[in-house]
Design an enzyme around this catalytic site. Structure first.
Site, PDB file in Angstrom:
ATOM      1  N   GLU A  43      -0.712  25.171 -66.574  1.00  8.58           N
ATOM      2  CA  GLU A  43      -1.069  23.900 -65.928  1.00  8.58           C
ATOM      3  C   GLU A  43      -2.407  24.040 -65.224  1.00  8.58           C
ATOM      4  O   GLU A  43      -3.304  23.201 -65.362  1.00  8.58           O
ATOM      5  CB  GLU A  43      -0.013  23.492 -64.886  1.00  8.58           C
ATOM      6  CG  GLU A  43       1.391  23.269 -65.425  1.00  8.58           C
ATOM      7  CD  GLU A  43       2.243  24.523 -65.469  1.00  8.58           C
ATOM      8  OE1 GLU A  43       1.685  25.642 -65.314  1.00  8.58           O
ATOM      9  OE2 GLU A  43       3.475  24.392 -65.676  1.00  8.58           O
TER      10      GLU A  43
ATOM     11  N   ASP B 194      13.731  19.742 -72.783  1.00 15.74           N
ATOM     12  CA  ASP B 194      14.945  19.870 -71.972  1.00 15.74           C
ATOM     13  C   ASP B 194      14.832  19.197 -70.602  1.00 15.74           C
ATOM     14  O   ASP B 194      15.762  19.280 -69.803  1.00 15.74           O
ATOM     15  CB  ASP B 194      15.329  21.352 -71.812  1.00 15.74           C
ATOM     16  CG  ASP B 194      14.183  22.209 -71.304  1.00 15.74           C
ATOM     17  OD1 ASP B 194      13.027  21.744 -71.339  1.00 15.74           O
ATOM     18  OD2 ASP B 194      14.437  23.339 -70.867  1.00 15.74           O
TER      19      ASP B 194
HETATM   20  N1  UDP Z   1       9.340  26.428 -76.195  1.00  9.59           N
HETATM   21  C1  UDP Z   1       8.728  26.723 -77.399  1.00  9.59           C
HETATM   22  N2  UDP Z   1       8.837  27.999 -77.887  1.00  9.59           N
HETATM   23  C2  UDP Z   1       9.537  28.981 -77.257  1.00  9.59           C
HETATM   24  C3  UDP Z   1      10.161  28.664 -76.048  1.00  9.59           C
HETATM   25  C4  UDP Z   1      10.039  27.395 -75.533  1.00  9.59           C
HETATM   26  O1  UDP Z   1       8.121  25.859 -77.994  1.00  9.59           O
HETATM   27  O2  UDP Z   1       9.594  30.106 -77.775  1.00  9.59           O
HETATM   28  C5  UDP Z   1       9.241  25.054 -75.654  1.00  9.59           C
HETATM   29  C6  UDP Z   1      10.564  24.468 -75.169  1.00  9.59           C
HETATM   30  O3  UDP Z   1      11.194  23.718 -76.190  1.00  9.59           O
HETATM   31  C7  UDP Z   1      10.143  23.605 -73.990  1.00  9.59           C
HETATM   32  C8  UDP Z   1       8.886  24.284 -73.492  1.00  9.59           C
HETATM   33  O4  UDP Z   1       8.414  25.103 -74.535  1.00  9.59           O
HETATM   34  O5  UDP Z   1       9.843  22.287 -74.407  1.00  9.59           O
HETATM   35  C9  UDP Z   1       9.147  25.132 -72.251  1.00  9.59           C
HETATM   36  O6  UDP Z   1      10.105  26.123 -72.554  1.00  9.59           O
HETATM   37  P1  UDP Z   1      11.443  26.317 -71.711  1.00  9.59           P
HETATM   38  O7  UDP Z   1      12.097  25.012 -71.521  1.00  9.59           O
HETATM   39  O8  UDP Z   1      12.227  27.379 -72.366  1.00  9.59           O
HETATM   40  O9  UDP Z   1      10.829  26.882 -70.371  1.00  9.59           O
HETATM   41  P2  UDP Z   1      11.055  26.509 -68.864  1.00  9.59           P
HETATM   42  O10 UDP Z   1       9.713  26.107 -68.401  1.00  9.59           O
HETATM   43  O11 UDP Z   1      12.058  25.415 -68.741  1.00  9.59           O
HETATM   44  O12 UDP Z   1      11.515  27.773 -68.276  1.00  9.59           O
HETATM   45 MN    MN Z   2      12.553  23.844 -69.899  1.00  8.26          MN
END
Ligand code: UDP
Ligand code: MN
Length: 366
Positions: free
Chosen positions: A274, A191
């Protein structure tokens, strides 16, 4: 165009030896040339207001020159100057089944279509391989590896779920098992939003490169602090005692450098992925190469897509199976993507509108 037409007709007149008319022609041509050149120097970067009915609007910038480079045009190197280098970028994307998945992957895939020498590792957080996702990936023509790597159920029930970790761990295993020891590794979530310049920047990573990520936390950015071309510290609104308080999208790693460490891992530790990963590769402050013009440019954005519940559409099976009309095919496809659901007994009734009047499907088809 107008100028050229004038020039041609004037030339014909010289043949006719009509001197007076020729002089007149030259005069008009002169005025035309003057006007077009002054117009073209004026039409760049000029804001102007427009009043459309009762709305007012400002046209901020207009450019009518099409200077796009085709994806595989040699001139494309303007964007990725290192495209001629053999260095492969291993772009790791964790993804998971939800209604936005196909949309996210389409957008990301079409960004990556512009990047030469890239291997896309798409790791899906799911038990089994999703053929629909694979169909989508194949269409881009990008070299890719499609992995199914579900998060262990144990972590799903935690208060802080380690999102995308199982997937990134799977990608690290793939890199290790395939003995990939040259190239550059980058973690790019499905995303996020990537500027094409990011790729030419990270391609030259010797050890670990870092750069700002837009829209992170209360500072709206997470970035290394750079002075004299060196990273001196970090600006991130969630320090949490992390040695490396950076976002997953804020760094790239050279695989040769990574191969020097034997315990490379990303633990299931939400919020500290990270930090722990960078510790596991034995990163030192002096190893970090600041990119994006000494971390003064944003080349990647941590955008997030709003997650809405899939709606349910009530539609009769007759209408759904009617292949003479597009609707059934379309709704069945969206159902298989998890974007929406179809039901014969519940949900918002499917209606078709024409001339401002809505009708039930039944009366439409009859
Ligand atoms: N993701 C995943 N499994 C989950 C939730 C998220 O593989 O149950 C992936 C999601 O597609 C994204 C990454 O992990 O590429 C980070 O998740 P998200 O974007 O929801 O988190 P953010 O860091 O943006 O809050
Ligand atoms: Mn994300």
């Amino acid at each position: 165009m107008l100028v050229r037409m004038f020039y041609t007709s004037c030339r014909n007149m010289t043949r006719a030896k009509n001197f007076a008319l020729l002089v007149l022609c030259l005069l008009i041509a002169g005025i035309l040339i003057f006007n077009t050149s002054s117009a073209s120097s004026d039409d760049t970067n000029k804001e102007y207001s427009m009043v459309a009915e009762n709305d007012s609007m400002v046209v901020c910038f207009e450019n009518f020159d099409d200077t796009r480079k085709l994806i595989f045009d040699a001139g494309y190197n303007d964007v990725d100057q290192d495209a001629s280098s053999d260095t492969v970028i291993y772009f790791v994307t964790p993804t998971y089944p939800r209604r936005e998945q196909a949309a996210e992957i389409t957008r990301l895939g079409q960004t990556l279509m512009h990047v030469p020498n890239l291997h896309w590792i798409v790791a899906d957080d799911t038990e089994s391989c999703n053929p629909f996702l694979n169909q989508l990936l194949k269409k881009f023509g990008i070299p890719y590896t499609h992995i199914a790597s579900p998060m262990p159920v144990f972590y799903r029930t935690r208060k802080l779920v380690p999102r995308g970790v199982a997937n990134r761990r799977a990608a690290l295993s793939w890199i290790r098992n395939n003995n990939k020891k040259t190239g550059v590794l980058y973690f790019g979530d499905d995303d996020n939003t990537f500027d094409l310049k990011l790729f030419s920047e990270i391609r030259t990573t010797k050890k670990v490169s870092m750069f700002p990520v837009g829209l992170i936390g209360d500072y709206a950015v997470s970035t290394p602090i750079v002075s004299n071309g060196k990273v001196q510290g970090f600006f991130d609104s969630w320090p949490a005692k992390r040695k490396w308080p950076v976002d997953m999208a804020g760094f790239a790693v050279n695989l040769e450098y990574m191969a020097l460490s034997s315990n490379v891992t990303m633990p299931y530790k939400a919020g500290y992925e990270e930090d722990e990963f960078l510790k596991s590769i034995g990163l030192k402050m002096q190893d970090i190469e600041p990119k994006a013009n000494n971390c003064t440019e944003i080349l990647v954005w941590h955008t997030q897509t709003k997650n809405n519940k899939p709606p349910k559409i009530r539609i009769s099976s007759g209408a759904l199976q009617n292949d003479k009309v597009n609707l059934g095919t379309l709704l069945r496809q969206l159902e298989s993507m998890g974007v929406s659901h179809i039901s014969q007994s519940e949900g918002t009734a499917a209606q078709i509108t024409k001339d401002g009047k809505s009708k039930s499907l039944l009366s439409w088809f009859s």
